[in-house]
Design an enzyme around this catalytic site. Structure first.
Site, PDB file in Angstrom:
ATOM      1  N   CYS A 200      46.713  -0.578  36.573  1.00 53.19           N
ATOM      2  CA  CYS A 200      46.735  -0.421  35.113  1.00 53.19           C
ATOM      3  C   CYS A 200      47.844  -1.247  34.475  1.00 53.19           C
ATOM      4  CB  CYS A 200      46.888   1.053  34.753  1.00 53.19           C
ATOM      5  SG  CYS A 200      47.157   1.317  33.000  1.00 53.19           S
TER       6      CYS A 200
ATOM      7  N   LYS B 116      45.449  -6.615  30.088  1.00 50.53           N
ATOM      8  CA  LYS B 116      44.126  -6.873  29.478  1.00 50.53           C
ATOM      9  C   LYS B 116      44.166  -6.604  27.973  1.00 50.53           C
ATOM     10  CE  LYS B 116      41.523  -3.879  28.578  1.00 50.53           C
ATOM     11  NZ  LYS B 116      40.713  -3.080  29.481  1.00 50.53           N
TER      12      LYS B 116
ATOM     13  N   TYR C  29      32.376  -3.125  32.622  1.00 52.35           N
ATOM     14  CA  TYR C  29      33.539  -3.097  31.730  1.00 52.35           C
ATOM     15  C   TYR C  29      34.296  -4.436  31.737  1.00 52.35           C
ATOM     16  CZ  TYR C  29      34.177   2.080  31.291  1.00 52.35           C
ATOM     17  OH  TYR C  29      34.085   3.412  31.004  1.00 52.35           O
TER      18      TYR C  29
ATOM     19  N   GLU D 228      34.477  -7.202  28.645  1.00 55.43           N
ATOM     20  CA  GLU D 228      35.769  -7.295  27.948  1.00 55.43           C
ATOM     21  C   GLU D 228      36.318  -8.722  28.018  1.00 55.43           C
ATOM     22  OE1 GLU D 228      37.462  -2.726  28.360  1.00 55.43           O
ATOM     23  OE2 GLU D 228      38.263  -4.231  29.718  1.00 55.43           O
TER      24      GLU D 228
ATOM     25  N   HIS E 195      38.466   9.055   2.744  1.00 54.56           N
ATOM     26  CA  HIS E 195      37.805   7.940   2.070  1.00 54.56           C
ATOM     27  C   HIS E 195      38.823   6.935   1.546  1.00 54.56           C
ATOM     28  CE1 HIS E 195      34.540   5.994  -0.020  1.00 54.56           C
ATOM     29  NE2 HIS E 195      35.276   5.965  -1.114  1.00 54.56           N
TER      30      HIS E 195
ATOM     31  N   GLU F 254      34.855   7.981   8.331  1.00 48.92           N
ATOM     32  CA  GLU F 254      34.319   9.074   7.508  1.00 48.92           C
ATOM     33  C   GLU F 254      32.825   9.272   7.727  1.00 48.92           C
ATOM     34  OE1 GLU F 254      33.979   8.471   3.155  1.00 48.92           O
ATOM     35  OE2 GLU F 254      34.723   6.455   3.529  1.00 48.92           O
TER      36      GLU F 254
HETATM   37  P1  NDP Z   1      31.600  -2.041  36.946  1.00 49.15           P
HETATM   38  O1  NDP Z   1      31.122  -1.172  38.041  1.00 49.15           O
HETATM   39  O2  NDP Z   1      31.795  -1.496  35.582  1.00 49.15           O
HETATM   40  O3  NDP Z   1      30.648  -3.304  36.825  1.00 49.15           O
HETATM   41  C1  NDP Z   1      30.326  -4.102  37.913  1.00 49.15           C
HETATM   42  C2  NDP Z   1      29.275  -5.083  37.475  1.00 49.15           C
HETATM   43  O4  NDP Z   1      29.008  -5.989  38.526  1.00 49.15           O
HETATM   44  C3  NDP Z   1      27.965  -4.413  37.118  1.00 49.15           C
HETATM   45  O5  NDP Z   1      27.424  -5.045  35.993  1.00 49.15           O
HETATM   46  C4  NDP Z   1      27.110  -4.655  38.363  1.00 49.15           C
HETATM   47  O6  NDP Z   1      25.745  -4.752  38.083  1.00 49.15           O
HETATM   48  C5  NDP Z   1      27.625  -6.007  38.800  1.00 49.15           C
HETATM   49  N1  NDP Z   1      27.454  -6.204  40.231  1.00 49.15           N
HETATM   50  C6  NDP Z   1      27.847  -5.399  41.243  1.00 49.15           C
HETATM   51  N2  NDP Z   1      27.524  -5.918  42.430  1.00 49.15           N
HETATM   52  C7  NDP Z   1      26.910  -7.085  42.187  1.00 49.15           C
HETATM   53  C8  NDP Z   1      26.321  -8.080  43.014  1.00 49.15           C
HETATM   54  N3  NDP Z   1      26.312  -7.953  44.335  1.00 49.15           N
HETATM   55  N4  NDP Z   1      25.762  -9.140  42.418  1.00 49.15           N
HETATM   56  C9  NDP Z   1      25.760  -9.255  41.075  1.00 49.15           C
HETATM   57  N5  NDP Z   1      26.299  -8.362  40.243  1.00 49.15           N
HETATM   58  C10 NDP Z   1      26.851  -7.277  40.783  1.00 49.15           C
HETATM   59  O7  NDP Z   1      32.940  -2.680  37.523  1.00 49.15           O
HETATM   60  P2  NDP Z   1      34.111  -3.461  36.850  1.00 49.15           P
HETATM   61  O8  NDP Z   1      34.642  -4.297  37.955  1.00 49.15           O
HETATM   62  O9  NDP Z   1      33.716  -4.116  35.586  1.00 49.15           O
HETATM   63  O10 NDP Z   1      35.128  -2.306  36.521  1.00 49.15           O
HETATM   64  C11 NDP Z   1      35.509  -1.348  37.524  1.00 49.15           C
HETATM   65  C12 NDP Z   1      35.865  -0.042  36.926  1.00 49.15           C
HETATM   66  O11 NDP Z   1      37.142  -0.131  36.333  1.00 49.15           O
HETATM   67  C13 NDP Z   1      34.948   0.411  35.804  1.00 49.15           C
HETATM   68  O12 NDP Z   1      33.831   1.086  36.275  1.00 49.15           O
HETATM   69  C14 NDP Z   1      35.845   1.292  34.979  1.00 49.15           C
HETATM   70  O13 NDP Z   1      35.785   2.598  35.479  1.00 49.15           O
HETATM   71  C15 NDP Z   1      37.210   0.691  35.199  1.00 49.15           C
HETATM   72  N6  NDP Z   1      37.612  -0.098  34.022  1.00 49.15           N
HETATM   73  C16 NDP Z   1      37.828   0.550  32.855  1.00 49.15           C
HETATM   74  C17 NDP Z   1      38.183  -0.146  31.726  1.00 49.15           C
HETATM   75  C18 NDP Z   1      38.377   0.593  30.456  1.00 49.15           C
HETATM   76  O14 NDP Z   1      38.559   1.797  30.497  1.00 49.15           O
HETATM   77  N7  NDP Z   1      38.324  -0.059  29.313  1.00 49.15           N
HETATM   78  C19 NDP Z   1      38.343  -1.586  31.731  1.00 49.15           C
HETATM   79  C20 NDP Z   1      38.079  -2.183  33.012  1.00 49.15           C
HETATM   80  C21 NDP Z   1      37.723  -1.448  34.110  1.00 49.15           C
HETATM   81  P3  NDP Z   1      24.835  -3.423  37.877  1.00 49.15           P
HETATM   82  O15 NDP Z   1      25.157  -2.914  36.517  1.00 49.15           O
HETATM   83  O16 NDP Z   1      23.442  -3.952  37.976  1.00 49.15           O
HETATM   84  O17 NDP Z   1      25.194  -2.501  38.982  1.00 49.15           O
END
Ligand code: NDP
Length: 461
Positions: free
Chosen positions: A45, A53, A184, A188, A445, A450
């Protein structure tokens, strides 16, 4: 505390959100505590996640704000963005925060080992760098996660790509970036780089980003990527990355739809995995899930009586505030004499796209599966500020209400500062707020928020 046989009452592995909270609170209860961190205090984090980030989101958003300011009469020359200066300032702040995490531990009396720790047996930890071995009555695994990367077999040329650790180490702003993923991190950073003027392409294997989120949220965020000027290529993955020396855009990326793209940075944001490699958990028989997550009960206890785990390594919800609370509940339970579990329901969260997403409770499809009949309220409007500047940014608010008792079981907001708004709404949702109570609340307002208390008509889809 029973320290007769052990060097410590508690040994924590990992100096991120969950680990430092667990260690500090346990020490404040009088336990003799040690913590080992192999990289930098603060964890994902603080060092290479939420905090840097968010600074990058701010940096990116200033670009939009400067444009907007002109439409309000400000005579502003936008000029260039000095990435190096920004990154230097951002890293300085990260270092300051890491120092605070360290002093928080030492001030609480925690012995900090700035090195890797591994388990030898259920009460013994080895510190390979210094060659020390220490024992503890209880051990807390709080090692977090690490970005997952495909192997060179799965993606030839994968070694040319950066991950969400590497993105914070860039020394110059890319000209053209290709981001793979639709979660995510991918969405982002697509907005961050697009806002900083980088030509940005997002390649996602599914039809629509943010799988698992409310469908309306997904539709709007997906469309919003394109509005932000991001090239979005769906139902596609990267097939190969080749390096061509001497080029301004040295990476040639082949996609499985036949397209070829050039870029100077390829960023894989394809999920994270628990950082358990080499920790010794398998050897000790600690139960692990399919993706290597440490399996725990509601008190964060593993199947080994002296070992607990909190935070991303358990993959319950990979969010800092969740890890903090899990670590705190563990310390209260084991060292404070007040057994406490962490409630993982109705946790408000934000996705820092531009504009942001704020969400608490269930998406509509999950609410329908769980509760059956629902009343849905939706509004979608242009915020007042944008009327003068002609921006296309809209605000979306959706309330999901359980029909039988009128309890609000999901709130989804997209718009400027939606992350701030959802924190407040989260309190009400956690208290079991009803739609009538939203209606009974007088509006502030003129604000965007709101609208959340003025939605009278049910949505008929
Ligand atoms: P996520 O699990 O959110 O997303 C991973 C992405 O990668 C998905 O779109 C997934 O596709 C894709 N993916 C996974 N495997 C493959 C593959 N083999 N080939 C192609 N695409 C693939 O992970 P992130 O790394 O973005 O983030 C990890 C975690 O960190 C989040 O789940 C969240 O909990 C936390 N986080 C929170 C934030 C916040 O609170 N603002 C900010 C950043 C991270 P599919 O959808 O099809 O599975």
């Amino acid at each position: 505390m029973s320290t007769h046989n052990y060097d410590y009452d508690l040994f924590v592995i990992g100096g991120g959100s969950g680990g430092v909270r667990g260690a500090r609170i346990a020490a404040q209860y009088g336990a003799k505590v040690a913590l080992a961190e192999e990289y930098r205090m603060g964890g994902t984090c603080v060092i290479r996640g939420c905090v840097p980030k968010k600074y990058m989101v701010y940096a990116s958003d200033y670009g939009h704000k400067l444009d907007e300011a002109k439409t309000y009469g400000w005579d502003i020359q936008k000029g260039d963005f000095d990435f190096a200066t920004f990154m230097q300032r951002m890293h300085k702040e990260v270092t300051r925060l890491s120092g605070i995490y360290m002093s928080g531990q030492t001030n609480a009396g925690v012995d900090v080992f700035e090195e890797r720790a591994e388990l030898i047996d259920p009460h013994t930890i080895k510190l390979p760098s210094s060659g020390k071995t220490v024992s503890a009555d209880k051990i807390l695994i709080a090692v977090g996660g690490t970005p997952w990367m495909p192997s060179a077999d799965e993606l030839p040329g994968a070694e040319h790509a950066i991950d969400s650790n590497g993105v914070f180490q860039l020394t110059k702003l890319p000209r053209r970036i290709i981001i793979m993923g639709g979660g995510y991190i991918a969405v982002e950073f697509a907005h961050i780089f697009a806002g900083l003027g980088v030509e940005t392409t997002l390649v996602y294997r599914g039809p629509k980003v943010l799988r698992g989120f409310d469908e309306d949220v997904r539709d709007i965020v997906h469309a919003g990527l394109k509005t932000a000027g991001i090239q979005v290529i769906t139902e596609t993955v990267l097939d190969r990355i080749e390096k061509i020396d001497g080029q301004v855009l040295p990476y040639r990326v082949s996609l499985n739809n036949g397209m070829r793209l050039l870029a100077d940075v390829v960023f894989m944001a394809v999920g994270r995995v628990p950082a358990i490699a080499g920790l010794g958990l398998e050897e000790l028989g600690v139960a692990l899930g399919k993706r290597g997550e440490v399996v725990v009960d509601e008190y964060s206890k593993t199947n080994i009586p002296s070992i607990w785990a909190v935070g991303d390594v358990t993959r319950r919800m990979e969010l800092t505030p969740v890890a903090l609370r899990e670590g705190h509940a563990f310390a209260d339970t084991e060292f404070g004499g007040t057994p406490r579990t962490m409630n993982h329901e109705d946790i408000a969260t934000a996705v820092f796209t531009q504009p942001e997403v704020g969400t608490v409770g269930l998406p509509e499809h999950e609410a329908r599966a769980k509760y059956g009949e629902l009343d849905i309220y939706k509004t979608n409007f242009g915020p007042m500020k944008n009327v003068l500047n002609g921006s296309e940014t809209r605000v979306f608010i959706k309330l999901i209400v359980k029909q039988d008792d009128q309890r609000v079981v999901g709130v989804h907001i997209i718009g400027p500062d939606a992350g701030e708004m959802i924190q407040m709404v989260g309190i009400a949702v956690n208290m079991g707020v009803t739609k009538q109570q939203f209606d009974d609340t007088c509006a502030v307002h003129p604000t965007m928020a709101e609208e959340i208390v003025t939605m009278r008509a049910k949505w008929v889809g």
